[in-house]
Design a protein around this motif. Sequence first.
Motif, PDB file in Angstrom:
ATOM      1  N   GLY A  76       0.812  -1.211   0.000  1.00  0.00           N
ATOM      2  CA  GLY A  76       0.000   0.000   0.000  1.00  0.00           C
ATOM      3  C   GLY A  76       0.844   1.259   0.000  1.00  0.00           C
ATOM      4  O   GLY A  76       0.514   2.248  -0.670  1.00  0.00           O
ATOM      5  N   LEU A  77       1.961   1.241   0.723  1.00  0.00           N
ATOM      6  CA  LEU A  77       2.846   2.402   0.761  1.00  0.00           C
ATOM      7  C   LEU A  77       3.548   2.614  -0.579  1.00  0.00           C
ATOM      8  O   LEU A  77       3.740   3.750  -1.016  1.00  0.00           O
ATOM      9  CB  LEU A  77       3.870   2.245   1.880  1.00  0.00           C
ATOM     10  CG  LEU A  77       3.315   2.350   3.310  1.00  0.00           C
ATOM     11  CD1 LEU A  77       4.376   1.990   4.329  1.00  0.00           C
ATOM     12  CD2 LEU A  77       2.765   3.745   3.578  1.00  0.00           C
TER      13      LEU A  77
ATOM     14  N   GLU B  85      -4.947   1.241   5.206  1.00  0.00           N
ATOM     15  CA  GLU B  85      -5.960   1.104   6.257  1.00  0.00           C
ATOM     16  C   GLU B  85      -6.210  -0.365   6.582  1.00  0.00           C
ATOM     17  O   GLU B  85      -6.345  -0.744   7.743  1.00  0.00           O
ATOM     18  CB  GLU B  85      -7.264   1.765   5.799  1.00  0.00           C
ATOM     19  CG  GLU B  85      -7.202   3.279   5.701  1.00  0.00           C
ATOM     20  CD  GLU B  85      -7.335   3.940   7.057  1.00  0.00           C
ATOM     21  OE1 GLU B  85      -8.216   3.520   7.831  1.00  0.00           O
ATOM     22  OE2 GLU B  85      -6.555   4.868   7.341  1.00  0.00           O
ATOM     23  N   ARG B  86      -6.273  -1.190   5.560  1.00  0.00           N
ATOM     24  CA  ARG B  86      -6.490  -2.625   5.758  1.00  0.00           C
ATOM     25  C   ARG B  86      -5.336  -3.227   6.563  1.00  0.00           C
ATOM     26  O   ARG B  86      -5.538  -4.113   7.402  1.00  0.00           O
ATOM     27  CB  ARG B  86      -6.596  -3.328   4.401  1.00  0.00           C
ATOM     28  CG  ARG B  86      -7.102  -4.755   4.483  1.00  0.00           C
ATOM     29  CD  ARG B  86      -6.968  -5.490   3.154  1.00  0.00           C
ATOM     30  NE  ARG B  86      -7.608  -4.782   2.038  1.00  0.00           N
ATOM     31  CZ  ARG B  86      -7.512  -5.194   0.775  1.00  0.00           C
ATOM     32  NH1 ARG B  86      -6.809  -6.288   0.471  1.00  0.00           N
ATOM     33  NH2 ARG B  86      -8.111  -4.519  -0.181  1.00  0.00           N
TER      34      ARG B  86
ATOM     35  N   TYR C 135      -5.580  -1.705  10.394  1.00  0.00           N
ATOM     36  CA  TYR C 135      -6.762  -1.962  11.217  1.00  0.00           C
ATOM     37  C   TYR C 135      -7.487  -3.274  10.908  1.00  0.00           C
ATOM     38  O   TYR C 135      -8.473  -3.592  11.568  1.00  0.00           O
ATOM     39  CB  TYR C 135      -7.742  -0.791  11.079  1.00  0.00           C
ATOM     40  CG  TYR C 135      -7.095   0.536  11.380  1.00  0.00           C
ATOM     41  CD1 TYR C 135      -6.699   0.858  12.678  1.00  0.00           C
ATOM     42  CD2 TYR C 135      -6.843   1.455  10.371  1.00  0.00           C
ATOM     43  CE1 TYR C 135      -6.086   2.071  12.955  1.00  0.00           C
ATOM     44  CE2 TYR C 135      -6.229   2.672  10.645  1.00  0.00           C
ATOM     45  CZ  TYR C 135      -5.847   2.971  11.943  1.00  0.00           C
ATOM     46  OH  TYR C 135      -5.233   4.164  12.219  1.00  0.00           O
ATOM     47  N   GLY C 136      -7.009  -4.018   9.928  1.00  0.00           N
ATOM     48  CA  GLY C 136      -7.628  -5.293   9.603  1.00  0.00           C
ATOM     49  C   GLY C 136      -8.851  -5.135   8.713  1.00  0.00           C
ATOM     50  O   GLY C 136      -9.152  -4.059   8.209  1.00  0.00           O
ATOM     51  N   ILE C 137      -9.552  -6.258   8.516  1.00  0.00           N
ATOM     52  CA  ILE C 137     -10.755  -6.283   7.682  1.00  0.00           C
ATOM     53  C   ILE C 137     -11.960  -6.109   8.596  1.00  0.00           C
ATOM     54  O   ILE C 137     -12.143  -6.870   9.551  1.00  0.00           O
ATOM     55  CB  ILE C 137     -10.857  -7.624   6.924  1.00  0.00           C
ATOM     56  CG1 ILE C 137      -9.580  -7.892   6.137  1.00  0.00           C
ATOM     57  CG2 ILE C 137     -12.066  -7.627   5.997  1.00  0.00           C
ATOM     58  CD1 ILE C 137      -9.447  -9.336   5.679  1.00  0.00           C
ATOM     59  N   GLU C 138     -12.790  -5.129   8.297  1.00  0.00           N
ATOM     60  CA  GLU C 138     -13.882  -4.799   9.219  1.00  0.00           C
ATOM     61  C   GLU C 138     -14.921  -5.907   9.289  1.00  0.00           C
ATOM     62  O   GLU C 138     -15.299  -6.354  10.372  1.00  0.00           O
ATOM     63  CB  GLU C 138     -14.535  -3.481   8.794  1.00  0.00           C
ATOM     64  CG  GLU C 138     -15.602  -3.017   9.781  1.00  0.00           C
ATOM     65  CD  GLU C 138     -16.118  -1.635   9.459  1.00  0.00           C
ATOM     66  OE1 GLU C 138     -17.087  -1.209  10.103  1.00  0.00           O
ATOM     67  OE2 GLU C 138     -15.553  -0.980   8.557  1.00  0.00           O
TER      68      GLU C 138
ATOM     69  N   ALA D 116      -8.211  -6.225  15.104  1.00  0.00           N
ATOM     70  CA  ALA D 116      -7.260  -6.909  14.237  1.00  0.00           C
ATOM     71  C   ALA D 116      -6.420  -5.865  13.527  1.00  0.00           C
ATOM     72  O   ALA D 116      -6.630  -4.656  13.677  1.00  0.00           O
ATOM     73  CB  ALA D 116      -7.996  -7.804  13.232  1.00  0.00           C
ATOM     74  N   GLY D 117      -5.461  -6.331  12.745  1.00  0.00           N
ATOM     75  CA  GLY D 117      -4.591  -5.437  12.010  1.00  0.00           C
ATOM     76  C   GLY D 117      -3.263  -5.220  12.699  1.00  0.00           C
ATOM     77  O   GLY D 117      -3.013  -5.690  13.819  1.00  0.00           O
ATOM     78  N   PHE D 118      -2.386  -4.493  12.020  1.00  0.00           N
ATOM     79  CA  PHE D 118      -1.013  -4.315  12.491  1.00  0.00           C
ATOM     80  C   PHE D 118      -0.960  -3.645  13.860  1.00  0.00           C
ATOM     81  O   PHE D 118      -0.198  -4.065  14.736  1.00  0.00           O
ATOM     82  CB  PHE D 118      -0.221  -3.499  11.466  1.00  0.00           C
ATOM     83  CG  PHE D 118       1.237  -3.384  11.778  1.00  0.00           C
ATOM     84  CD1 PHE D 118       2.112  -4.404  11.438  1.00  0.00           C
ATOM     85  CD2 PHE D 118       1.750  -2.252  12.405  1.00  0.00           C
ATOM     86  CE1 PHE D 118       3.470  -4.307  11.728  1.00  0.00           C
ATOM     87  CE2 PHE D 118       3.102  -2.147  12.691  1.00  0.00           C
ATOM     88  CZ  PHE D 118       3.964  -3.181  12.345  1.00  0.00           C
TER      89      PHE D 118
END
Length: 748
Positions: free
Chosen positions: A211-212, A221-222, A225-228, A251-253
């Motif tokens: 993504g970066l 964002e994914r 913060y993970g998958i909503e 979830a997420g980093f």
Amino acid sequence: MNNKGLTKLFLVASILCLSVMSQAQNHPGLILTKSGVEEIRTSLGSVPLFDQTLRDVKEEIDAEITTGIYTPIPKDYSGGYTHERHKRNFIVAQKAGVLFQILQDEKYAKYVRDMLFQYEAMYKDLPVHPQTRSYARGKLFWQCLNDSNWLVFMSQAYDTIYEWLSPNERQQLENNLFRPFADFISLENPQFYNRIHNHSTWGNAAVGMLGLVLDDEELIERALYGIENDGLEAGLKDNDGGFIKVEGQKAGFLANLEEPFSPDGYFTEGPYYQRYAMYPFLIFALAMHNKKPELAVLEHKNGVLMKAVTALLNLSDADGEFFLLNDAQKGMSYKSRELVTAVDIAYYYGGFNPQLLDVAKAQNQVTLDQAGLAVAKDLHSGKAHTFIKKSVNLSDGPDGNQGGVSVIRYGNEDLSLVFKYTAHGLSHGHYDKLSFSLFEHGNEVLQDYGLVRFVNIEQKGGGNYLKENNTWAKQTVAHNTLVQNETSHFNGDYATGSQYHSFLHFYNDDNENIQIVSAKETNAYPGTEFHRTMAMIKHHDFEKPFVLDLLKVSSKRKNQYDLPFYYLGQMIDTNFDYQSPQQLQALGKSNGYQHLYLEGKGSAADDNIQFTWLGNHRYYTLTSVVDQADELLLTRLGANDPKFNLRRDAGFMLRRKNTSNTVFASIIEPHGSYSPVTELSLNSNSNVDRINVVRDDKHYTAVDIKTVNGGQMLLIVANTDANDSKSHRIKISNKTYKWQGPFFLKVN
């Protein structure tokens, strides 16, 4: 405003927009930066360690270019050709991209480009991996974890050649390879991606790194913060990847930064997997620091990642090999490539700690980036200070209140005691509350087994975990701790064990004559509490300090208690008689006992027994207080192991039957030496004459120790009140003792 003014405003806005886009799309920008590359180029030839690392990498990649690019159709587990080839590809691609930036030689860019397009050509039609063992199968590899490894490294490689590629080439790679790859490991495998585990950290970092590079906010964002809406049901599941989801857990980093790390930097899965996870944690956090510094990911949770590097280094022995807490392979050390990256980043971005330079010197290589350059420069300038590992107590749990691990050290790691009272440790946790291991210099004296896995050795189960990891290594009897009724802690149930942790009673390393730690476990067995206190004590009658082990057990009913000690070396002598069976049989039928041969069985003629062994040219003696009814068992690993997956390690076990409340009091003493060159044996006998438990009740446990030279020690432990300011007064054998704090040591 007239049309001319609107046109001018539009032009200014367009220029600002292009400027922002240009800044966002600045490449390289993840780990290497344009300014960093310029600094590296101007420093070449003047920084010996950096120059040597660059020469070594250039030689390695030049050989790969000569060999050619191979992207075989995936079919193997870990250790197999296709697995190792794809793994090799992502490592060399990242290095080739770095060489392109530093040396400005287009052959390295062409190599990375050609490799990426070979993957682009195959990925469009690539099915999931044919091996079905994993809970989340990858495409290039048998599990999504390794696919994520690939994307973390390949994102860096792509970043280094991004501006060299044409817009059409970038579009083709992104549409056909990179975006589908990121979606596959995340959206198509939420059971892998949307969890708290080192697996998910790799997945989060992989999506975020891409993504970066692409300046794609949705992917970033994914990653963070993970998958909503992941469609997963809440609940624990002990599988290869640990628990899938817990109700209400994020979830997420960032969640993976919050949950597994304690404020001290201890990673709940243990140092072996902390070493593995430090790379994605640090490399993505650094990329965020370079591309989106306003989010302060590198500083998240009070800079826990910088603390984690120091904590991890402190969880290693005198040779830099990590202690075996939970699943861990022996021999893994801070010389691994992950720790080279970790040490360099921690030095450059964490305050230029000169002790880290000492570790970098031992690693004898640096990363080919700004951090590595800074380390190499400061080493060359003589700024290194000796990295001194002292005694340390590290908390576990996101808030530091879920137990922990203590390492008590004497001198220059002459003796190191590792005491574990942690939380379970996710899917890599073992059922070993209040267990310990002991080291002398870098050598194991009393060992933790580690894991049952021959990592990346294809002939042994495809290099993956073997079934004996569950039937032996995770079971309580595989560790130096208490086993009740031949059943593992929490009955070996993952969901139950994950709910609980042990409690620190007290820890103190202030006194040069005694360093001590004490912890309690109240949930491993319903109705039973055990309280273990371990002290390293210095006394003039001993060559080195000895370890005193007090294990107090309180139960509502009578049980059988086993306390094993897994020693490394050759049994030399005992002060008790034992009989060896004519035919070896397993000690039990389940919970790890089915893997232990009973090689000898004895009983004590006295209330003190001694067991001496020789290991690493040193003598060691275990002296224990026993009851006459106790069984003294000599064991050897290897029963019910037809494929020889287990080492044939020896053990000595104290067994106490039909007992509710009791105390196991023991001393582990290093003494003497043996030289195979001079054939000289020195001080092969123990210096301990006798141990006596002179008081044991709810409030206090006291032991008296006498040496063969007439010395005497008394240690009293306060079992209920560990307050440092609490005053105590008790009478033992008509003598009154007064002190303040949770323990008292009297030495004669």
